[in-house]
Design an enzyme around this catalytic site. Sequence first.
Site, PDB file in Angstrom:
ATOM      1  N   THR A  41      15.770   2.103 -34.021  1.00 54.81           N
ATOM      2  CA  THR A  41      15.461   1.687 -32.666  1.00 54.81           C
ATOM      3  C   THR A  41      14.076   2.163 -32.257  1.00 54.81           C
ATOM      4  O   THR A  41      13.792   3.352 -32.271  1.00 54.81           O
ATOM      5  CB  THR A  41      16.505   2.235 -31.685  1.00 54.81           C
ATOM      6  OG1 THR A  41      17.797   1.877 -32.149  1.00 54.81           O
ATOM      7  CG2 THR A  41      16.289   1.680 -30.301  1.00 54.81           C
ATOM      8  N   ASP A  98      13.519   5.636 -38.733  1.00 51.27           N
ATOM      9  CA  ASP A  98      14.441   5.382 -37.635  1.00 51.27           C
ATOM     10  C   ASP A  98      14.507   3.871 -37.426  1.00 51.27           C
ATOM     11  O   ASP A  98      13.664   3.125 -37.932  1.00 51.27           O
ATOM     12  CB  ASP A  98      13.929   6.098 -36.384  1.00 51.27           C
ATOM     13  CG  ASP A  98      14.824   5.880 -35.183  1.00 51.27           C
ATOM     14  OD1 ASP A  98      16.053   5.860 -35.353  1.00 51.27           O
ATOM     15  OD2 ASP A  98      14.293   5.710 -34.076  1.00 51.27           O
TER      16      ASP A  98
END
Length: 1317
Positions: free
Chosen positions: A392, A390
């Site tokens: 963020t 991922d």
Amino acid sequence: MFRKRPPPEEERRLRANDREYNEKFQYASNCIMTSKYNIITFLPVNLFEQFQEVANTYFLFLLILQLIPQISSLSWFTTIVPLVLVLSITAVKDATDDYFRHKSDNQVNNRQSQVLIGGILQKEKWMNVRVGDIIKLENNQFVAADLLLLSSSEPHSLCYIETAELDGETNMKVRQSLSVTSELGDPNNLAQFDGEVVCEPPNNKLDRFCGTLYWKDCKYPLSNQNMLLRGCVLRNTESCYGLVIFAGPDTKLMQNSGRTKFKRTSIDRLMNTLVLWIFGFLVCMGVILAIGNAVWEKEVGALFQSFLPWDPPVDNFLFSAFLSFWSYVIILNTVVPISLYVSVEVIRLGHSYFINWDRRMFCSRSNTAAEARTTTLNEELGQVEYIFSDKTGTLTQNIMTFNKCSINGRAYGEVMDILGAQKKRVQPLDFSAWNPLADRDFCFYDQSLLEAVMVGEPAVHEFFRVLSLCHTVMSEEKKEGVLVYKAQSPDEGALVTAARNFGFVFRSRTPGTVTTQELGKAVTYTLLAILDFNNIRKRMSVIVRNPAGRIRLYCKGADTVLFERLHSCSHELMNITSDHLNEYAADGLRTLAVAYRDLSEEQWEAWAERFNGADKATDCRDDRLSAAYEEIEQDMMLLGATAVEDKLQDGVPETIAVLSLANIKVWVLTGDKQETAVNIGYSCKMLTDDMTEIFIVNGHTVQSVREELRKSRERMLESARTRDGGKEVEAQGWGGACAFGNGCGAGGASNWVSNESKCSPPQAPPSSFLESISGEFALIISGHSLAHALEADMEREFLETACACRAVICCRVTPLQKALVVELVKRHKKAVTLAIGDGANDVSMIKTAHIGVGISGQEGIQAVLASDYSFSQFRFLQRLLLVHGRWSYLRMCRFLCYFFYKNFAFTMVHFWFGFFCGFSAQTVYDQYFITLYNIVYTSLPVLAMGLFDQDVPEQRSLEYPKLYEPGQLNLLFNKREFFICIAQGIYTSVVLFFIPYGVLSHATQSNGVPLADYQTFAVTTATALVIVVSVQIALDTGYWTAINHFFIWGSLGTYFTILFAMHSSILFNIFPKQFHFLGSAHNTLGQPVVWLTIALATVICIAPVLAFRFLKLDLKPQLSDTVRYTQLVLQKKQKPCGRVGRGVGGAGVASGSALGRLGRGGSRRSGYAFAHQEGFGELITSGKNMRMSSLALASFASRHSSNWIDTLRRKKHANSTGMQNTPPTGEDSAASSQAPPLSTSSSPAGKAGQACYEYVLTHSPDDIALSVIRSPEREVGEYSTGTVQEAPFVWKGTGARINGASSPGPPPIAEETSSGE
């Protein structure tokens, strides 16, 4: 619990405030369950999972056989106790893991919610909420279910939410209720609401909702803008009411959450296969011995019937052979003892504790240690090939900082000393002394910018005035002087905060005004127009009138679009600013250009009339507004540029670089916008300006996506042909096959046939073909394109294209798409995958991957709860894989190889003995030795090796990432290694049986009594076996500790102690029927010939192993052998730091900082344009949101790093190309003909105060020396910027001469470290 599952829905119907009506549809309740078991199902389900392990089923089968007295010569408890122990340990571990899932579920299900029941708001647990209920939400509360927004406390029923749990984005999003329900703000009115909703069935699409509200004989369309999804958080909205549409497992959040899967390692799966093979081998041995028994009983045994009759059940030789077969199956079952699985669990548990105890994976800032949440996957950490991350919160810190700026041609932010060198450890400026409204968390270091503000430089003042006015930020002043900014994009928050600290404070706004405080003086501007941002314009502008009546347009945006609209007199300033922007971009910063334009009253009025006409147009409104914006945003005057740092977590670029050197591919799967993700890709050095090409797939249809993927592969092949002209034929030979399902090419790679009907679909080419193409490619694909690419007829095309790229970034993907990408790679590449994330939107991906890692960050603990491993920083992943993972894999492989060896050596003696005992299933050793061999005599040494062994120290594991590759290729334990181990074990058993048999059959004691008796032979063979396997593990141990010494030599001592005790008269007098070997040990081991026999057997067993290993080390050394030898040479031959010369590659070492700056000329990336969202300007000017407290300030962050890895890759490629294209001459030719180049990679971390060493590499036929050049003193953990030269190694004779000294060992490694470009 056992309720029948309702049929799949085609559409959903529900009525507000009518539970009786809704219950007839049997919709799911709002209770969620992520656990695997409950009290009733735990035992059967867990046992079913455990007996999927072939070994457990095998041992259960043996246990049943041992319960039959006619065929069992061993007690049943020797099998049932270890089996129950293994099953119990695993069950307790699984129960503990599931307990925490239950605990998390209960915590969520028992949250309180306000539900409207009978016209009264009542507190209900989330699990009791039903479809059709009306819920009241208050500020900062989580949304309990998927709701249709009915009304809000904000004007125009607006509602602000944060969706970090769903898509990872922390910026605000706006939702609005239907106007017809917006007036139902009172519970009494809502209690009378009986609208009926017909909508789509539950699905996983986060960005789409389609439905209709029927109320008062009217129908109203519903869209995603009217929905609040479970997992969102209500922000800056006092309260709102919503109607439950989907609950519990039907919510989009849960629809995107994958099921908890039972994970097994590749070694476990291989072990299942090997156990089946071993069982087949065991059956074959049993059949051979049973046939032998039948023949012996018929030909020889019949002669003894008069005084040695068969046991009562046996009445013929065939039945005797049948029983003998099962007896031998029990006796020979120790080829795979259950102690193997007990030991494996203990070793895995130990490795898990090593991870938990690793202080270098402890984050003091968050007081979080690394945690191994499972014990079954440790060795799989040493075999990872693909990492899915991922963005963020995983790569970034969610912190945005204003770092640098360029104003009127002068750059600010770089702090230099008098001589022009960059200062370090400068204290941040103190703004609070002269600006009481300054943000104390804001850090800036360049005093000259503050001085420029204080002396009143007009350009500087105008620059910060633009930042304080040109934005859509909302301000909330909770008390006097305490401002809280709520920004729709994190970039805007950083820029407005910077202006605030430099004296231009944005205080408040109304639909028509903006109030600021400029250097302590309150100023109110009339807001005439907001020219809103969109992804095409990549800029926003405001037109304001100052108190003096002057009208001015302020604009900020991407420099690529802003520079085209500047007045000609700004061109000189534009060139200077452009150079500054290149520098900022090279540092990985997000840049914006800032400009203004003065407007006369007449210009404004004429334009305002055209603007109002476009705004009120009913057709082509957006195009007309864009044309109006374009008209006024011309002939602007450039002020400067900003540089914002989207802060990465510490060490992210270095970690990705080292993982890349370890041949691990990192893919970023994010819900963020494409431009934001690309920016982070540049910041963390996944993307570089030196890449051959970056492919962007952004098609909206199946055909367009297919075409873009096809063109990407064409460009790759074209690039390969351009670079390697001689290989063009090879590329053409595969040409059409690149099209996969697109058609069959008849010639070159560019000959694509789009008509699929022209020929049958070709077989997919070897995945290694595209991957073998030399070139640095990257693939960026959006979520809507990925949806098409993941379809069955196109997934292989997408996968092969993506796997040929060094970097892959998937943007705007849903949680389920993340899981599908991981599943695609798992299914087709047969590679070990690892998924890492920090939010609920990553849970599905984490569960799908072979290994799931959770980051304990700012987005809750859902990812951690679903993960197999967790820690707080992405950089710890490097240590988890390259140190703990590699060691776990190495230790487990060595453990298994040795375990199979020692047990085949132990068990096969029974097989050879069967030919000399009438195939009577008589054991060679006494029963107690058989029981204690795997439990006491040989268990602890192999456990010590499995827990503590190392081939190289942890620092070398990080310095040489190539050491990780054997795990990816599964080289250390596979079917070939297994057969080598059992071959060595069988050879050892032959020696251990026939050498004592041959010697003792003719040996006598000193008094003339023969030694050829069963007890003497058993003791001699058992003693030789224990000594041989102890010497073997001493040879196999690569890293000696006090524990290893104690366990190995202590086990030998324990053997002799127990041996003499069991053969003593004391135990015989107590248990005369149990201990038959009275005095055998003392009599046997007192004979010199016995010790000579044991010594002879040991030498014959060990000598071939030693010879083989020396030859292998001499002729074909492993990289780990070379690294160890390098370390030995470094310790012995140290030279003081001096002027560094040139090494193998001829590259000198430049001094400088360990992390240099990227070269100039990098592509500029506008952070503002990438993170912003259209529509907020219209909200502000309409006044709809003026009562909201503000919009949330979310921060992304990224820490720039140097380009040391790019330098390394470039030089490495240049060297390898040079070697391939340049014919070797002289000694080099001889060297290259002897061995292939040994590729290593160095990243390093030298110790503080470490000296600088230099070795000179020679290529003479008789010697080889080491070239290692270290950079000067470097702090611990600081990365060098160097590269490792590939060099051919030659190894002749018995040693190598290093600087005149002869040292035996493998050929050394050629390493060279430099400091930047």
